[in-house]
Design a protein around this motif. Structure first.
Motif, PDB file in Angstrom:
ATOM      1  N   LYS A 140       1.897  -3.695  11.536  1.00  8.96           N
ATOM      2  CA  LYS A 140       2.676  -3.132  10.435  1.00  8.96           C
ATOM      3  C   LYS A 140       4.143  -3.058  10.838  1.00  8.96           C
ATOM      4  O   LYS A 140       4.515  -3.336  11.968  1.00  8.96           O
ATOM      5  CB  LYS A 140       2.169  -1.723  10.087  1.00  8.96           C
ATOM      6  CG  LYS A 140       0.703  -1.644   9.694  1.00  8.96           C
ATOM      7  CD  LYS A 140       0.453  -2.244   8.335  1.00  8.96           C
ATOM      8  CE  LYS A 140      -0.995  -2.053   7.918  1.00  8.96           C
ATOM      9  NZ  LYS A 140      -1.263  -2.665   6.596  1.00  8.96           N
ATOM     10  N   THR A 174      -4.823   2.857  -2.413  1.00 13.46           N
ATOM     11  CA  THR A 174      -5.027   1.691  -1.564  1.00 13.46           C
ATOM     12  C   THR A 174      -4.493   1.958  -0.168  1.00 13.46           C
ATOM     13  O   THR A 174      -3.518   2.686   0.011  1.00 13.46           O
ATOM     14  CB  THR A 174      -4.319   0.460  -2.162  1.00 13.46           C
ATOM     15  OG1 THR A 174      -2.931   0.764  -2.359  1.00 13.46           O
ATOM     16  CG2 THR A 174      -4.941   0.070  -3.490  1.00 13.46           C
ATOM     17  N   THR A 175      -5.142   1.376   0.839  1.00 12.81           N
ATOM     18  CA  THR A 175      -4.771   1.627   2.238  1.00 12.81           C
ATOM     19  C   THR A 175      -4.190   0.401   2.922  1.00 12.81           C
ATOM     20  O   THR A 175      -3.767   0.494   4.074  1.00 12.81           O
ATOM     21  CB  THR A 175      -6.002   2.098   3.026  1.00 12.81           C
ATOM     22  OG1 THR A 175      -7.038   1.100   2.950  1.00 12.81           O
ATOM     23  CG2 THR A 175      -6.539   3.408   2.458  1.00 12.81           C
ATOM     24  N   ASP A 176      -4.161  -0.748   2.249  1.00 14.86           N
ATOM     25  CA  ASP A 176      -3.645  -1.960   2.874  1.00 14.86           C
ATOM     26  C   ASP A 176      -2.879  -2.770   1.845  1.00 14.86           C
ATOM     27  O   ASP A 176      -3.182  -2.720   0.637  1.00 14.86           O
ATOM     28  CB  ASP A 176      -4.809  -2.792   3.439  1.00 14.86           C
ATOM     29  CG  ASP A 176      -4.328  -3.846   4.430  1.00 14.86           C
ATOM     30  OD1 ASP A 176      -3.119  -3.867   4.732  1.00 14.86           O
ATOM     31  OD2 ASP A 176      -5.156  -4.649   4.907  1.00 14.86           O
ATOM     32  N   ASP A 177      -1.882  -3.517   2.334  1.00 18.80           N
ATOM     33  CA  ASP A 177      -1.139  -4.402   1.446  1.00 18.80           C
ATOM     34  C   ASP A 177      -2.063  -5.469   0.880  1.00 18.80           C
ATOM     35  O   ASP A 177      -3.084  -5.827   1.478  1.00 18.80           O
ATOM     36  CB  ASP A 177       0.011  -5.063   2.193  1.00 18.80           C
ATOM     37  CG  ASP A 177       1.029  -4.054   2.699  1.00 18.80           C
ATOM     38  OD1 ASP A 177       1.009  -2.907   2.221  1.00 18.80           O
ATOM     39  OD2 ASP A 177       1.817  -4.409   3.580  1.00 18.80           O
ATOM     40  N   MET A 178      -1.697  -6.001  -0.271  1.00 24.07           N
ATOM     41  CA  MET A 178      -2.517  -7.003  -0.937  1.00 24.07           C
ATOM     42  C   MET A 178      -1.630  -8.136  -1.436  1.00 24.07           C
ATOM     43  O   MET A 178      -0.686  -7.903  -2.200  1.00 24.07           O
ATOM     44  CB  MET A 178      -3.291  -6.373  -2.099  1.00 24.07           C
ATOM     45  CG  MET A 178      -4.172  -7.340  -2.871  1.00 24.07           C
ATOM     46  SD  MET A 178      -5.187  -6.490  -4.116  1.00 24.07           S
ATOM     47  CE  MET A 178      -3.900  -5.884  -5.226  1.00 24.07           C
ATOM     48  N   ASP A 215       1.713  -9.226   4.877  1.00 19.02           N
ATOM     49  CA  ASP A 215       1.065 -10.291   4.108  1.00 19.02           C
ATOM     50  C   ASP A 215       2.107 -11.318   3.681  1.00 19.02           C
ATOM     51  O   ASP A 215       3.278 -10.983   3.475  1.00 19.02           O
ATOM     52  CB  ASP A 215       0.362  -9.728   2.880  1.00 19.02           C
ATOM     53  CG  ASP A 215      -0.846  -8.878   3.258  1.00 19.02           C
ATOM     54  OD1 ASP A 215      -1.109  -8.742   4.463  1.00 19.02           O
ATOM     55  OD2 ASP A 215      -1.507  -8.348   2.351  1.00 19.02           O
ATOM     56  N   GLY A 220      -6.590  -6.881   1.664  1.00 19.20           N
ATOM     57  CA  GLY A 220      -6.244  -5.718   0.858  1.00 19.20           C
ATOM     58  C   GLY A 220      -7.010  -5.676  -0.438  1.00 19.20           C
ATOM     59  O   GLY A 220      -7.220  -4.603  -1.020  1.00 19.20           O
ATOM     60  N   THR A 274      -5.630 -11.681   0.447  1.00 19.57           N
ATOM     61  CA  THR A 274      -5.760 -11.014   1.737  1.00 19.57           C
ATOM     62  C   THR A 274      -6.808  -9.910   1.625  1.00 19.57           C
ATOM     63  O   THR A 274      -7.291  -9.589   0.528  1.00 19.57           O
ATOM     64  CB  THR A 274      -4.421 -10.427   2.191  1.00 19.57           C
ATOM     65  OG1 THR A 274      -3.951  -9.505   1.198  1.00 19.57           O
ATOM     66  CG2 THR A 274      -3.388 -11.533   2.374  1.00 19.57           C
ATOM     67  N   ASP A 281      -2.128 -13.155   6.651  1.00 14.74           N
ATOM     68  CA  ASP A 281      -2.048 -11.727   6.932  1.00 14.74           C
ATOM     69  C   ASP A 281      -1.720 -11.555   8.412  1.00 14.74           C
ATOM     70  O   ASP A 281      -2.503 -11.943   9.277  1.00 14.74           O
ATOM     71  CB  ASP A 281      -3.374 -11.047   6.597  1.00 14.74           C
ATOM     72  CG  ASP A 281      -3.289  -9.531   6.687  1.00 14.74           C
ATOM     73  OD1 ASP A 281      -2.234  -9.021   7.092  1.00 14.74           O
ATOM     74  OD2 ASP A 281      -4.283  -8.859   6.359  1.00 14.74           O
ATOM     75  N   ALA A 286     -10.565  -2.982  -0.450  1.00 16.87           N
ATOM     76  CA  ALA A 286     -10.224  -1.809  -1.256  1.00 16.87           C
ATOM     77  C   ALA A 286     -11.497  -1.011  -1.519  1.00 16.87           C
ATOM     78  O   ALA A 286     -12.546  -1.580  -1.830  1.00 16.87           O
ATOM     79  CB  ALA A 286      -9.573  -2.243  -2.568  1.00 16.87           C
ATOM     80  N   ALA A 341       0.827  -1.211   0.000  1.00 15.27           N
ATOM     81  CA  ALA A 341       0.000   0.000   0.000  1.00 15.27           C
ATOM     82  C   ALA A 341       0.852   1.247   0.000  1.00 15.27           C
ATOM     83  O   ALA A 341       0.498   2.257  -0.606  1.00 15.27           O
ATOM     84  CB  ALA A 341      -0.937  -0.007   1.206  1.00 15.27           C
TER      85      ALA A 341
END
Length: 400
Positions: free
Chosen positions: A165, A337-341, A144, A292, A290, A161, A296, A135
């Motif tokens: 962080k 995007t606000t989160d890893d995917m 992740d 993410g 995950t 996940d 989204a 992200a």
């Protein structure tokens, strides 16, 4: 190109302004600004050249206006030369920072390949594709994780996940991946692999009491494709439900028959893991992801729905599926995007063995208008497809 032209435009503007403005006005601010604008973007030679050009412009302007060698002229020229020298120094510091950042990015890239190596495109007779999208800009790895391994018991995989962080999450990822690599080769059942991961996190948590990463938990899905069997064995530890895409576009949500706690929460309750067996016919693709992906959001705050988006669509290879998903998420969120995917797709090729007897139970096809879109391999334009019903596993067994 615009950034490179702006310093020259400033020199020209300073000369024209000083030439036509009243005698009490000066173009020195334009001349001084030119090398400062060039410093962050150009090389030190170009920055110094712009500074020299600005000084020449100042001198030429004063010659035309007949102000040589007056005190105001010397002050203005000294100002331009001083600012030009500072611009060259700023440029050198920026270039040094860029080199340091590039070095850190190389280290991060090496760390990513070490912790999350890209799996081969073909493992144990299955087509495999994995992708990680961070992200944060210039970030390579976060909380992740995924891994695929060919073992004596079949192809085994994990996607998860980690809560949290930063470096703590990365350390937890390394623990889970390391434990999986070892357990996948040694444990005869996928349930046993899950229990090994649970013990590894508990052991690491005791060893590193001060680390917040091990005060949390890890949601994960473990899957196994046994040798010689057209089936999947899944253990879901509190993770997002996987999807099964058949070769004709039908989509199934693999809802666990019994929900379990995430890894690392064994102190809240202990019971045997139960693997759920689901048919995995030739041409079908298993998609693990995950949150993410599923969390989204677009500009209106609406979640991206992979079930509705993928129903009725056909993809020739797992890589095409993951590429399509990442491109659609970027467009859907506007790149915010606000989160890893993390995405992992595994496909049983068409030439694979004939499926075992039995079919996936209690499934529902993507309904309504999405059926027509299935033949084109694109989502229905008239509205979202009806969500498929969860898959009911045809068999479960204990790890005993």
């Amino acid at each position: 190109m615009l950034v490179r032209v702006v310093p020259l435009l400033l020199v020209v503007c300073g000369f024209v302004f000083g030439l036509f403005a009243p005698a009490t006005f000066t173009g020195a601010p334009f001349f001084a600004a030119a090398p400062l604008v060039a410093a962050p973007f150009a090389s030190w030679r170009i920055t110094a050249g712009v500074g020299g050009l600005a000084a020449v412009g100042e001198i030429l302007l004063q010659v035309i206006r007949g102000r040589l060698p007056t005190g105001p002229f010397l002050i203005e020229l000294s100002t331009v030369l001083t600012v030009a020298a500072l611009a060259v120094l700023i440029n050198a510091l920026i270039r040094r920072g860029d080199r340091r950042l590039a070095s850190l990015q190389n280290v991060a890239a090496v760390a990513q390949r070490a912790v999350l190596p890209v799996p081969a495109e073909r493992i144990g007779g299955l087509d495999v594709a994995a992708q990680y999208e961070a992200a944060e800009a210039d970030a390579f790895i976060g909380g992740d994780l995924y891994a695929v391994q060919d073992t004596p018991y079949g192809v085994r995989m994990v996607l998860g996940d980690v809560r949290g962080k930063g470096l703590g999450a990365v350390e937890a990822v390394s623990v889970v991946i390391g434990a999986f690599r070892e357990a996948a080769e040694q444990e005869p059942t996928v349930e046993g692999v899950a229990q090994r991961l649970e013990r590894a996190l508990a052991r690491e948590g005791l060893r590193r009491r001060a680390l917040d990463a091990f005060e949390g938990f890890t949601t994960a899905v473990l899957a196994e494709v046994p040798r010689g069997a057209a089936e999947l064995r899944l253990v879901n530890r509190g993770h997002t439900e996987p999807l099964l895409l058949e070769r004709d576009g039908r989509l199934h949500v693999l809802t666990p028959g019994e929900h379990a706690l995430p890894l690392g929460m064994g102190e809240l309750g202990a019971w045997p893991d139960r693997a759920e067996i689901i048919d995995f016919p030739p041409g079908a693709t298993l998609l693990l992801y995950t949150d993410g992906l599923s969390e989204a959001r677009d500009a209106r705050g609406r979640f991206y729905d992979p079930v509705a988006r993928l129903s009725g669509r056909v993809f020739p290879h797992p890589r095409a599926l993951l590429t399509t998903l990442t491109e659609e998420v970027v467009r859907y969120t506007g790149g915010a995007t606000t989160d890893d995917m993390a995405l992992l797709a595994v496909r049983r090729p068409e030439e694979a063995a004939t499926p075992a007897a039995g079919t996936i139970g209690a499934t529902a096809d993507a309904a309504g208008a999405a059926d027509e879109a299935a033949t084109a391999g694109t989502p229905d334009a008239g509205g979202a497809a009806e969500a498929p019903e969860p898959v009911t596993p045809r068999e479960s067994f204990d790890n005993n």
